[in-house]
Design a protein around this motif. Structure first.
Motif, PDB file in Angstrom:
ATOM      1  N   PRO A 168       1.147  -1.287   0.375  1.00 35.29           N
ATOM      2  CA  PRO A 168      -0.083   0.145  -0.050  1.00 35.29           C
ATOM      3  C   PRO A 168       0.299   1.341   0.183  1.00 35.29           C
ATOM      4  CG  PRO A 168      -1.078  -1.712   1.254  1.00 35.29           C
ATOM      5  CD  PRO A 168       0.224  -1.950   1.228  1.00 35.29           C
ATOM      6  N   TRP A 169       2.275   1.177   0.400  1.00 34.78           N
ATOM      7  CA  TRP A 169       2.281   2.922   0.863  1.00 34.78           C
ATOM      8  C   TRP A 169       3.571   2.771  -0.656  1.00 34.78           C
ATOM      9  CZ3 TRP A 169       7.929   3.094   0.069  1.00 34.78           C
ATOM     10  CH2 TRP A 169       8.657   1.610   0.093  1.00 34.78           C
ATOM     11  N   LYS A 212       2.178   1.766  -3.278  1.00 31.47           N
ATOM     12  CA  LYS A 212       1.158   2.679  -4.649  1.00 31.47           C
ATOM     13  C   LYS A 212       0.479   4.264  -4.319  1.00 31.47           C
ATOM     14  CE  LYS A 212      -1.688  -2.196  -4.705  1.00 31.47           C
ATOM     15  NZ  LYS A 212      -2.699  -2.124  -4.730  1.00 31.47           N
ATOM     16  N   ARG A 213       1.141   4.776  -2.503  1.00 31.78           N
ATOM     17  CA  ARG A 213       1.084   6.179  -2.360  1.00 31.78           C
ATOM     18  C   ARG A 213       1.568   6.679  -2.939  1.00 31.78           C
ATOM     19  NH1 ARG A 213      -1.332   3.190   2.039  1.00 31.78           N
ATOM     20  NH2 ARG A 213       0.077   3.127   3.308  1.00 31.78           N
ATOM     21  N   CYS A 214       3.127   6.823  -3.024  1.00 29.48           N
ATOM     22  CA  CYS A 214       4.242   6.436  -3.268  1.00 29.48           C
ATOM     23  C   CYS A 214       4.236   6.903  -4.502  1.00 29.48           C
ATOM     24  CB  CYS A 214       5.255   5.867  -3.023  1.00 29.48           C
ATOM     25  SG  CYS A 214       6.564   6.840  -3.475  1.00 29.48           S
ATOM     26  N   ALA A 274       1.405   7.393  -6.482  1.00 30.81           N
ATOM     27  CA  ALA A 274       0.561   8.175  -6.967  1.00 30.81           C
ATOM     28  C   ALA A 274       0.856   9.636  -6.187  1.00 30.81           C
ATOM     29  CB  ALA A 274      -0.961   8.287  -5.631  1.00 30.81           C
ATOM     30  N   LEU A 275       1.841   9.471  -5.609  1.00 30.18           N
ATOM     31  CA  LEU A 275       1.917  11.332  -4.385  1.00 30.18           C
ATOM     32  C   LEU A 275       3.036  11.507  -6.009  1.00 30.18           C
ATOM     33  CD1 LEU A 275       3.017  13.341  -2.929  1.00 30.18           C
ATOM     34  CD2 LEU A 275       4.865  11.853  -1.770  1.00 30.18           C
ATOM     35  N   TYR A 300      10.883   2.451  -4.529  1.00 28.84           N
ATOM     36  CA  TYR A 300      10.178   3.420  -4.358  1.00 28.84           C
ATOM     37  C   TYR A 300      10.804   4.283  -2.924  1.00 28.84           C
ATOM     38  CZ  TYR A 300       6.691   2.256  -7.254  1.00 28.84           C
ATOM     39  OH  TYR A 300       5.574   1.712  -8.224  1.00 28.84           O
TER      40      TYR A 300
END
Length: 110
Positions: free
Chosen positions: A31-32, A34-36, A38-39, A72
């Motif tokens: 999940p982190w 994917k957030r990275c 997206a960021l 990432y």
């Protein structure tokens, strides 16, 4: 006279170099991660950090960190370094915010 590799190759330019055998393993992104990603997309869309700045930022980490950090994590360190350079926040402000966020997850926030 040949040009040394350090002039023609950047630290993360490893194409064609002997790396020995490796096994490619597909795995779902955490999940982190994917957030990275997206960021990165949002920062680029909002014209805060573009792809070229990110690439140069990763290269600026140097061969040692590039070899040590997963993909990432390189991005996260690069985003922070660019944000410091652009004076969006200081390392201390980032550390304070990280402590605050961590406390939310450990129940230590009063």
């Amino acid at each position: 006279m040949s040009i040394p590799d350090f002039v023609t190759r950047l630290p993360n330019d490893i194409g064609g170099l002997d790396a020995g055998p490796f096994q490619r393993v597909e795995h779902p992104l955490e999940p982190w991660e994917k957030r990275c990603h997206a960021l990165a997309d949002v920062l680029d869309l909002r014209k805060v950090i573009n792809t070229e700045e990110k690439r140069k930022g990763v290269e600026a980490l140097g061969e040692g960190l590039i070899a040590k950090l997963p993909y990432y994590e390189r991005w996260i360190v690069t985003f922070a370094n660019i944000a410091f350079t652009k004076h969006f926040f200081t390392p201390t402000e980032l550390a304070d915010k990280m402590t605050e966020v961590e406390a939310r997850f450990t129940g230590e926030l009063a």
